[in-house]
Design a protein around this motif. Structure first.
Motif, PDB file in Angstrom:
ATOM      1  N   SER A  12       0.831  -1.211   0.000  1.00 42.81           N
ATOM      2  CA  SER A  12       0.000   0.000   0.000  1.00 42.81           C
ATOM      3  C   SER A  12       0.863   1.257   0.000  1.00 42.81           C
ATOM      4  CB  SER A  12      -0.878  -0.003   1.257  1.00 42.81           C
ATOM      5  OG  SER A  12      -1.540   1.240   1.436  1.00 42.81           O
ATOM      6  N   GLY A  13       0.299   2.322  -0.584  1.00 46.33           N
ATOM      7  CA  GLY A  13       0.992   3.613  -0.593  1.00 46.33           C
ATOM      8  C   GLY A  13       2.096   3.652  -1.636  1.00 46.33           C
ATOM      9  N   GLY A  14       3.113   4.524  -1.376  1.00 44.20           N
ATOM     10  CA  GLY A  14       4.218   4.625  -2.336  1.00 44.20           C
ATOM     11  C   GLY A  14       4.966   3.298  -2.429  1.00 44.20           C
ATOM     12  N   TYR A  44      -5.268  -1.019  -0.230  1.00 44.25           N
ATOM     13  CA  TYR A  44      -6.599  -0.993   0.391  1.00 44.25           C
ATOM     14  C   TYR A  44      -7.700  -0.901  -0.661  1.00 44.25           C
ATOM     15  CZ  TYR A  44      -4.156  -0.361   4.819  1.00 44.25           C
ATOM     16  OH  TYR A  44      -3.343  -0.530   5.921  1.00 44.25           O
ATOM     17  N   ARG A  75      -2.971   4.531  -3.596  1.00 43.77           N
ATOM     18  CA  ARG A  75      -3.406   5.426  -2.536  1.00 43.77           C
ATOM     19  C   ARG A  75      -4.926   5.381  -2.617  1.00 43.77           C
ATOM     20  NH1 ARG A  75       1.372   7.612  -0.938  1.00 43.77           N
ATOM     21  NH2 ARG A  75       2.987   7.802  -2.543  1.00 43.77           N
ATOM     22  N   CYS A  76      -5.586   5.202  -1.457  1.00 44.82           N
ATOM     23  CA  CYS A  76      -7.010   4.844  -1.475  1.00 44.82           C
ATOM     24  C   CYS A  76      -7.804   5.739  -0.514  1.00 44.82           C
ATOM     25  CB  CYS A  76      -7.155   3.379  -1.087  1.00 44.82           C
ATOM     26  SG  CYS A  76      -8.860   2.796  -1.033  1.00 44.82           S
ATOM     27  N   PHE A  79     -10.618   4.386   1.722  1.00 41.85           N
ATOM     28  CA  PHE A  79     -10.358   3.661   2.970  1.00 41.85           C
ATOM     29  C   PHE A  79     -10.319   4.606   4.166  1.00 41.85           C
ATOM     30  CE2 PHE A  79      -9.520   0.050   5.373  1.00 41.85           C
ATOM     31  CZ  PHE A  79      -8.396   0.190   6.168  1.00 41.85           C
ATOM     32  N   LEU A  80     -10.344   5.917   3.887  1.00 39.68           N
ATOM     33  CA  LEU A  80     -10.407   6.901   4.979  1.00 39.68           C
ATOM     34  C   LEU A  80     -11.853   7.200   5.367  1.00 39.68           C
ATOM     35  CD1 LEU A  80      -7.661   9.307   3.594  1.00 39.68           C
ATOM     36  CD2 LEU A  80      -7.472   7.896   5.647  1.00 39.68           C
ATOM     37  N   GLY A 104       3.839  -1.252   3.863  1.00 30.73           N
ATOM     38  CA  GLY A 104       3.680   0.119   3.365  1.00 30.73           C
ATOM     39  C   GLY A 104       4.329   1.135   4.264  1.00 30.73           C
ATOM     40  N   GLY A 105       4.050   2.419   3.971  1.00 25.14           N
ATOM     41  CA  GLY A 105       4.640   3.502   4.727  1.00 25.14           C
ATOM     42  C   GLY A 105       3.774   3.904   5.913  1.00 25.14           C
ATOM     43  N   GLU A 106       4.106   5.092   6.426  1.00 22.62           N
ATOM     44  CA  GLU A 106       3.478   5.555   7.663  1.00 22.62           C
ATOM     45  C   GLU A 106       1.963   5.627   7.526  1.00 22.62           C
ATOM     46  OE1 GLU A 106       2.703   9.230   7.499  1.00 22.62           O
ATOM     47  OE2 GLU A 106       1.473   8.920   9.299  1.00 22.62           O
ATOM     48  N   GLY A 107       1.458   6.066   6.357  1.00 15.86           N
ATOM     49  CA  GLY A 107       0.011   6.148   6.172  1.00 15.86           C
ATOM     50  C   GLY A 107      -0.633   4.776   6.141  1.00 15.86           C
ATOM     51  N   SER A 108      -0.062   3.881   5.351  1.00 17.81           N
ATOM     52  CA  SER A 108      -0.608   2.515   5.243  1.00 17.81           C
ATOM     53  C   SER A 108      -0.624   1.833   6.604  1.00 17.81           C
ATOM     54  CB  SER A 108       0.249   1.698   4.271  1.00 17.81           C
ATOM     55  OG  SER A 108       0.266   2.322   3.000  1.00 17.81           O
ATOM     56  N   ALA A 110      -0.855   3.341   9.454  1.00 21.12           N
ATOM     57  CA  ALA A 110      -1.948   3.920  10.260  1.00 21.12           C
ATOM     58  C   ALA A 110      -3.249   3.199   9.937  1.00 21.12           C
ATOM     59  CB  ALA A 110      -2.065   5.421   9.955  1.00 21.12           C
ATOM     60  N   GLY A 111      -3.412   2.864   8.656  1.00 28.57           N
ATOM     61  CA  GLY A 111      -4.577   2.081   8.257  1.00 28.57           C
ATOM     62  C   GLY A 111      -4.555   0.698   8.886  1.00 28.57           C
ATOM     63  N   ARG A 174       8.718  13.591   1.139  1.00 23.14           N
ATOM     64  CA  ARG A 174       7.608  14.308   1.780  1.00 23.14           C
ATOM     65  C   ARG A 174       8.181  15.247   2.835  1.00 23.14           C
ATOM     66  NH1 ARG A 174       2.428  10.255   2.093  1.00 23.14           N
ATOM     67  NH2 ARG A 174       3.776   8.930   3.343  1.00 23.14           N
TER      68      ARG A 174
HETATM   69  P1  ADP Z   1       2.338   5.568   2.597  1.00 26.62           P
HETATM   70  O1  ADP Z   1       1.796   4.323   3.193  1.00 26.62           O
HETATM   71  O2  ADP Z   1       3.404   5.317   1.578  1.00 26.62           O
HETATM   72  O3  ADP Z   1       2.716   6.607   3.646  1.00 26.62           O
HETATM   73  P2  ADP Z   1      -0.128   7.067   2.120  1.00 26.62           P
HETATM   74  O4  ADP Z   1       0.168   8.043   3.209  1.00 26.62           O
HETATM   75  O5  ADP Z   1      -0.648   7.579   0.822  1.00 26.62           O
HETATM   76  O6  ADP Z   1       1.163   6.224   1.707  1.00 26.62           O
HETATM   77  O7  ADP Z   1      -1.156   5.988   2.697  1.00 26.62           O
HETATM   78  C1  ADP Z   1      -1.577   4.934   1.833  1.00 26.62           C
HETATM   79  C2  ADP Z   1      -3.037   4.611   2.120  1.00 26.62           C
HETATM   80  O8  ADP Z   1      -3.188   4.224   3.499  1.00 26.62           O
HETATM   81  C3  ADP Z   1      -3.937   5.819   1.976  1.00 26.62           C
HETATM   82  O9  ADP Z   1      -4.290   6.029   0.618  1.00 26.62           O
HETATM   83  C4  ADP Z   1      -5.138   5.384   2.823  1.00 26.62           C
HETATM   84  O10 ADP Z   1      -5.932   4.460   2.090  1.00 26.62           O
HETATM   85  C5  ADP Z   1      -4.458   4.647   3.972  1.00 26.62           C
HETATM   86  N1  ADP Z   1      -4.273   5.554   5.111  1.00 26.62           N
HETATM   87  C6  ADP Z   1      -3.389   6.559   5.210  1.00 26.62           C
HETATM   88  N2  ADP Z   1      -3.501   7.185   6.406  1.00 26.62           N
HETATM   89  C7  ADP Z   1      -4.512   6.534   7.079  1.00 26.62           C
HETATM   90  C8  ADP Z   1      -5.141   6.688   8.375  1.00 26.62           C
HETATM   91  N3  ADP Z   1      -4.728   7.644   9.234  1.00 26.62           N
HETATM   92  N4  ADP Z   1      -6.142   5.848   8.715  1.00 26.62           N
HETATM   93  C9  ADP Z   1      -6.562   4.884   7.855  1.00 26.62           C
HETATM   94  N5  ADP Z   1      -6.022   4.685   6.626  1.00 26.62           N
HETATM   95  C10 ADP Z   1      -5.011   5.501   6.243  1.00 26.62           C
END
Ligand code: ADP
Ligand code: F6P
Length: 326
Positions: A12-14, A44, A75-76, A79-80, A104-108, A110-111, A174
């Motif tokens: 997921s993500g980058g 996601y 990037r989804c 899912f938010l 994945g990265g920090e955003g993924s 968090a998901g 970033r």
């Molecule tokens: P990366 O994982 O590389 O940091 P993103 O920040 O784009 O990339 O996050 C990837 C995906 O993870 C997002 O498009 C979204 O679907 C999910 N995501 C990101 N942040 C959150 C969050 N706080 N809560 C739930 N899902 C999240």
């Protein structure tokens, strides 16, 4: 044959070079441990749409050396949203997935933590060239990205020296200055501009001019994309330096070059160890954590503690880079 435990895995993500090494290791080690890996395509987005299929050890042949991710990523934004989150939980139930591995990265991640808080058995693996994931010294993809930056700086230095020019080289990250600092240090940049150290235009001009005063016939200024909010675009910064110094200044934006390429040996080793450990943890019923890399060893960090690392750089190394640029 006893029924295999169905376990989903997604990227997921980058994308990051080495994701395929982690996928391959999870599938092959998991197969040995009696798991039935289920590949979920496009992060996601694929989870929400139920775009998934079982994987065997043969399905992950020939991917170790490939950058990107054979499952695809996304990037989804859906899912938010509650509707997308509800749909994701429904798919996990309908597909009888006993656990989920998120790479994945920090955003993924968090998901992944959100899913874990809903009672889903989740294991996270850190993958992002930004290296901004709290809890792990390194993420999958960082070493390959740094080697790409060094490769680029070596070539830019040839033409900068030939013309006596100053070059601004913009790198990704970033809000993290990790790629800029470590790539600049390894590549011998004269000036490194990162979000974590608020250099002014005057500071940058002074450092560039100092180099020429000391007899340098070029200057390479590595600029992290995250300084844009404070200093404007890299092109605007180049024009300002040109006006202040009278030097010829050129700009190279490395962009998505930093995300591609065959993973280095380090990223293959890191991805393979993280992926195999995720399989062992799932098979042992251990979930809710990130499999991380600290001081050269694997460890577990609760997903709830996995936030964005700030600052993402070692300030002592930042000072060293300045000293070595004289
Ligand atoms: P990366 O994982 O590389 O940091 P993103 O920040 O784009 O990339 O996050 C990837 C995906 O993870 C997002 O498009 C979204 O679907 C999910 N995501 C990101 N942040 C959150 C969050 N706080 N809560 C739930 N899902 C999240
Ligand atoms: O998070 C990794 C990263 O490469 C960042 O360094 C960069 O700003 C971003 O992804 C680019 O996102 P996209 O690939 O969606 O354009």
């Amino acid at each position: 044959m006893p029924d295999r435990l169905r376990v989903g895995i997604l990227t997921s993500g980058g994308d990051a070079p080495g994701m395929n090494a982690a996928l391959r290791a999870f599938v092959r080690r998991g197969w040995e441990l009696g798991l039935q890996p289920v590949g979920i395509r496009r992060g996601y987005a694929g989870l929400i749409s139920g775009d998934l299929s079982p994987l065997t050890p043969r399905d992950v042949g020939g991917i170790l050396e490939l950058g990107g991710t054979f499952l695809g990523t996304a990037r989804c934004p859906e899912f938010l949203e509650p509707a997308g989150q509800k749909q994701a939980l429904e798919i996990l139930r309908r597909e009888n997935l006993a656990a989920l591995v998120v790479i994945g990265g920090e955003g993924s991640l968090a998901g992944a933590n959100w899913l874990s808080q809903q009672g889903v058995a989740v294991v996270g693996l850190p993958a992002s060239i930004d290296n901004d994931i709290q809890g792990t010294d390194l993420a999958i993809g960082v070493d390959t990205a740094l080697n790409t930056v060094v490769w680029a700086l070596n070539r830019i230095r040839d033409t900068a020296l030939a013309h006596g020019r100053a070059f601004l080289v913009e790198v990704m990250g970033r809000q993290s200055g990790y790629i800029a600092l470590m790539g600049g240090l390894a590549g011998g940049a004269e000036v490194i501009v990162v979000p974590e150290v608020p250099l002014s235009l005057e500071d940058i001009v002074a450092q560039v001019e100092e180099g020429y005063r000391k007899g340098k016939r070029h200057s390479i200024v590595v600029v992290a994309e995250g300084v844009r909010e404070r200093l404007g675009t890299t092109s605007q910064l180049a024009r300002a330096i040109e006006e202040a110094t009278g030097l010829e200044v050129r700009v190279t934006v490395l962009g998505h070059l930093q995300r591609g390429g065959s993973p280095t040996a380090f990223d293959r080793l890191l991805g393979s160890q993280l992926g195999a450990q995720a399989a062992e943890d799932v098979a042992a019923g251990k979930c809710g954590h990130l499999v991380a890399w600290q001081q050269g060893k694997l460890c577990s960090i609760p997903l709830a503690q996995v936030t964005r690392k700030s600052p993402a750089i070692d300030l002592a190394l930042y000072r060293l880079a300045h000293s070595l640029a004289t």
